[in-house]
Write a protein that holds these residues in place. Structure first.
Motif, PDB file in Angstrom:
ATOM      1  N   ASN A 181     -11.225  20.206   7.746  1.00 48.86           N
ATOM      2  CA  ASN A 181     -12.024  19.387   6.726  1.00 48.86           C
ATOM      3  C   ASN A 181     -13.319  19.449   7.442  1.00 48.86           C
ATOM      4  N   LYS A 182     -14.473  19.488   6.515  1.00 50.03           N
ATOM      5  CA  LYS A 182     -15.835  19.345   7.396  1.00 50.03           C
ATOM      6  C   LYS A 182     -15.883  18.021   7.830  1.00 50.03           C
ATOM      7  N   VAL A 183     -15.953  18.022   9.420  1.00 47.83           N
ATOM      8  CA  VAL A 183     -16.144  16.757  10.134  1.00 47.83           C
ATOM      9  C   VAL A 183     -17.563  16.916  11.050  1.00 47.83           C
ATOM     10  N   VAL A 184     -18.102  16.045  10.940  1.00 47.12           N
ATOM     11  CA  VAL A 184     -19.567  16.214  11.664  1.00 47.12           C
ATOM     12  C   VAL A 184     -19.756  14.945  12.488  1.00 47.12           C
ATOM     13  N   ALA A 185     -20.105  15.030  13.646  1.00 47.42           N
ATOM     14  CA  ALA A 185     -20.322  13.891  14.526  1.00 47.42           C
ATOM     15  C   ALA A 185     -21.972  14.163  14.979  1.00 47.42           C
ATOM     16  N   PHE A 186     -22.482  13.031  14.254  1.00 47.75           N
ATOM     17  CA  PHE A 186     -23.993  12.716  14.576  1.00 47.75           C
ATOM     18  C   PHE A 186     -24.238  12.177  15.764  1.00 47.75           C
ATOM     19  N   VAL A 187     -24.874  12.854  16.939  1.00 47.36           N
ATOM     20  CA  VAL A 187     -24.844  12.307  18.128  1.00 47.36           C
ATOM     21  C   VAL A 187     -26.098  11.399  18.490  1.00 47.36           C
ATOM     22  N   ASP A 188     -26.711  11.036  17.563  1.00 42.31           N
ATOM     23  CA  ASP A 188     -27.620  10.034  17.604  1.00 42.31           C
ATOM     24  C   ASP A 188     -27.571   8.873  18.394  1.00 42.31           C
ATOM     25  N   ASP A 189     -28.139   8.299  19.245  1.00 42.69           N
ATOM     26  CA  ASP A 189     -27.666   6.859  19.786  1.00 42.69           C
ATOM     27  C   ASP A 189     -27.546   5.793  19.253  1.00 42.69           C
ATOM     28  N   ASN A 190     -28.671   5.691  18.028  1.00 39.52           N
ATOM     29  CA  ASN A 190     -28.609   4.442  17.092  1.00 39.52           C
ATOM     30  C   ASN A 190     -29.003   4.947  15.769  1.00 39.52           C
ATOM     31  N   ILE A 191     -28.136   5.729  14.925  1.00 38.93           N
ATOM     32  CA  ILE A 191     -28.432   6.294  13.526  1.00 38.93           C
ATOM     33  C   ILE A 191     -28.906   5.471  12.536  1.00 38.93           C
ATOM     34  N   ALA A 192     -28.571   4.050  12.840  1.00 37.74           N
ATOM     35  CA  ALA A 192     -29.049   3.100  11.854  1.00 37.74           C
ATOM     36  C   ALA A 192     -30.278   2.239  12.390  1.00 37.74           C
ATOM     37  N   SER A 193     -31.213   2.823  13.538  1.00 38.64           N
ATOM     38  CA  SER A 193     -32.145   2.274  13.875  1.00 38.64           C
ATOM     39  C   SER A 193     -33.435   1.918  12.906  1.00 38.64           C
ATOM     40  N   HIS A 194     -33.363   2.989  11.991  1.00 36.87           N
ATOM     41  CA  HIS A 194     -34.391   2.666  11.064  1.00 36.87           C
ATOM     42  C   HIS A 194     -33.681   2.578   9.465  1.00 36.87           C
ATOM     43  N   PRO A 195     -33.460   1.458   9.219  1.00 38.59           N
ATOM     44  CA  PRO A 195     -32.498   1.025   8.206  1.00 38.59           C
ATOM     45  C   PRO A 195     -32.596   2.007   6.788  1.00 38.59           C
ATOM     46  N   SER A 196     -33.647   1.959   6.175  1.00 36.61           N
ATOM     47  CA  SER A 196     -34.342   2.611   5.062  1.00 36.61           C
ATOM     48  C   SER A 196     -34.231   4.050   5.303  1.00 36.61           C
ATOM     49  N   ARG A 197     -34.344   4.612   6.282  1.00 35.65           N
ATOM     50  CA  ARG A 197     -34.119   6.150   6.449  1.00 35.65           C
ATOM     51  C   ARG A 197     -32.691   6.515   6.543  1.00 35.65           C
ATOM     52  N   ALA A 198     -32.028   5.277   7.421  1.00 35.26           N
ATOM     53  CA  ALA A 198     -30.544   5.878   7.382  1.00 35.26           C
ATOM     54  C   ALA A 198     -29.734   5.642   5.869  1.00 35.26           C
ATOM     55  N   LYS A 199     -30.273   4.996   4.966  1.00 36.57           N
ATOM     56  CA  LYS A 199     -29.714   4.582   3.676  1.00 36.57           C
ATOM     57  C   LYS A 199     -29.971   6.136   2.822  1.00 36.57           C
ATOM     58  N   GLU A 200     -31.116   6.527   3.099  1.00 37.06           N
ATOM     59  CA  GLU A 200     -31.646   7.844   2.590  1.00 37.06           C
ATOM     60  C   GLU A 200     -30.737   8.993   2.995  1.00 37.06           C
ATOM     61  N   LEU A 201     -30.282   9.085   4.136  1.00 37.03           N
ATOM     62  CA  LEU A 201     -29.397   9.951   5.035  1.00 37.03           C
ATOM     63  C   LEU A 201     -28.294   9.853   4.323  1.00 37.03           C
ATOM     64  N   PHE A 202     -27.670   8.790   4.448  1.00 33.85           N
ATOM     65  CA  PHE A 202     -26.131   8.303   4.085  1.00 33.85           C
ATOM     66  C   PHE A 202     -26.094   8.976   2.692  1.00 33.85           C
ATOM     67  N   LYS A 203     -26.911   8.395   1.923  1.00 29.06           N
ATOM     68  CA  LYS A 203     -26.900   8.626   0.300  1.00 29.06           C
ATOM     69  C   LYS A 203     -26.581  10.173   0.082  1.00 29.06           C
ATOM     70  N   GLY A 204     -27.404  11.111   0.963  1.00 29.38           N
ATOM     71  CA  GLY A 204     -27.645  12.523   0.719  1.00 29.38           C
ATOM     72  C   GLY A 204     -26.118  13.214   1.252  1.00 29.38           C
ATOM     73  N   LEU A 205     -25.368  12.382   2.189  1.00 29.63           N
ATOM     74  CA  LEU A 205     -24.298  12.850   2.635  1.00 29.63           C
ATOM     75  C   LEU A 205     -22.964  12.684   1.683  1.00 29.63           C
ATOM     76  N   ILE A 206     -23.014  11.663   0.806  1.00 29.64           N
ATOM     77  CA  ILE A 206     -21.899  11.558   0.103  1.00 29.64           C
ATOM     78  C   ILE A 206     -21.484  12.501  -0.879  1.00 29.64           C
ATOM     79  N   PRO A 207     -22.451  13.410  -1.458  1.00 25.97           N
ATOM     80  CA  PRO A 207     -21.936  14.369  -2.363  1.00 25.97           C
ATOM     81  C   PRO A 207     -21.270  15.780  -1.574  1.00 25.97           C
ATOM     82  N   MET A 208     -21.269  15.566  -0.286  1.00 26.06           N
ATOM     83  CA  MET A 208     -20.789  16.626   0.492  1.00 26.06           C
ATOM     84  C   MET A 208     -19.358  16.364   0.795  1.00 26.06           C
ATOM     85  N   LYS A 209     -18.990  15.232   0.761  1.00 29.41           N
ATOM     86  CA  LYS A 209     -17.486  14.897   0.723  1.00 29.41           C
ATOM     87  C   LYS A 209     -16.989  15.215   2.192  1.00 29.41           C
TER      88      LYS A 209
END
Length: 229
Positions: A181-209
């Motif tokens: 399967n497509k498995v991605v490790a995001f190596v950010d130290d704090n991927i949710a440090s900017h909540p609004s931007r994190a939400k935008e990113l996470f929404k964009g990832l959903i269709p990629m399954k």
């Protein structure tokens, strides 16, 4: 892989990851050896550096540990890179080629990270890894925890890649890993440090399954929408 992307195409690059393969010191030494190390692996990094220097190779050390204690690292290397390496690395190579390698290269300012070069994924064998799809979406952390090297190395200002730039890289990644399967490790130290931007990113990832993971401060749990995404 990121530094390889900043290496001129006429330079032959080979990456050796001791997590998955051994170094064969019986082979002819490279002209230039670059080693990145954290504190936990510094003794081994210094051992490798010493062995290659004994064979006549020039050695450059970098990474978090060398950046924190460059004087120590210089005892084992011909040059040390302090800070983020992308902007400095081409100059290191040019100086080496000209025979004027300096002992210390320092990236004084934090580099722009909105649209970084795509890493050279062709220099690794993804079949050796559970997943070799490592992606960094931002650098820095707003916190200044006294036990952590992140702010000392990457700063307290969070430098974020454009979300479309991140999603394009994720879309290009392979599924060649141990679970197919497509498995991605995001190596950010704090991927949710900017909540609004994190939400935008996470929404964009959903269709990629895909399956993905990362690190975040426990404070992200205060935002139920962020947790759900």
């Amino acid at each position: 892989m990121y530094l390889a992307a900043h290496t001129p195409p006429e330079v032959e690059v080979r990456l050796i990851d001791e997590n998955v393969e051994r170094i064969d010191f019986t082979q002819a030494a490279p002209d230039l050896v670059g080693i990145t190390t954290m504190t936990a692996t510094a003794p081994r990094a210094y051992e490798i550096a010493s062995r290659y220097r004994a064979q006549g190779a020039k050695v450059v050390l970098g990474g978090v540990h060398a950046s924190m204690v460059p004087d120590e690292a210089l005892r084992y290397a011909d040059a040390v890179v302090v800070g983020e390496g992308e902007s400095v690395w081409p100059r290191v190579l040019a100086d080496f080629e000209a025979g004027r390698l300096e002992p210390l290269y320092r990236q004084e300012d934090f580099i722009e990270f909105t649209q970084p070069l795509q890493p050279r994924r062709d220099i690794i064998d993804p079949r050796r890894y559970w997943s070799a799809n490592c992606v960094q979406t931002a650098r820095g952390c707003p916190h200044a925890c006294n036990f952590c090297s992140v702010t000392a190395f990457n700063g307290r200002r969070v430098r974020m890649r454009e979300v479309d730039n991140v999603l394009a890289e994720v879309e290009s990644l392979s599924r060649h890993n141990r679970i197919r399967n497509k498995v991605v490790a995001f190596v950010d130290d704090n991927i949710a440090s900017h909540p609004s931007r994190a939400k935008e990113l996470f929404k964009g990832l959903i269709p990629m399954k895909l399956k993905w993971g990362s690190q975040a401060s426990i404070t992200f749990a205060r935002d139920e929408e962020l947790v759900a995404l």
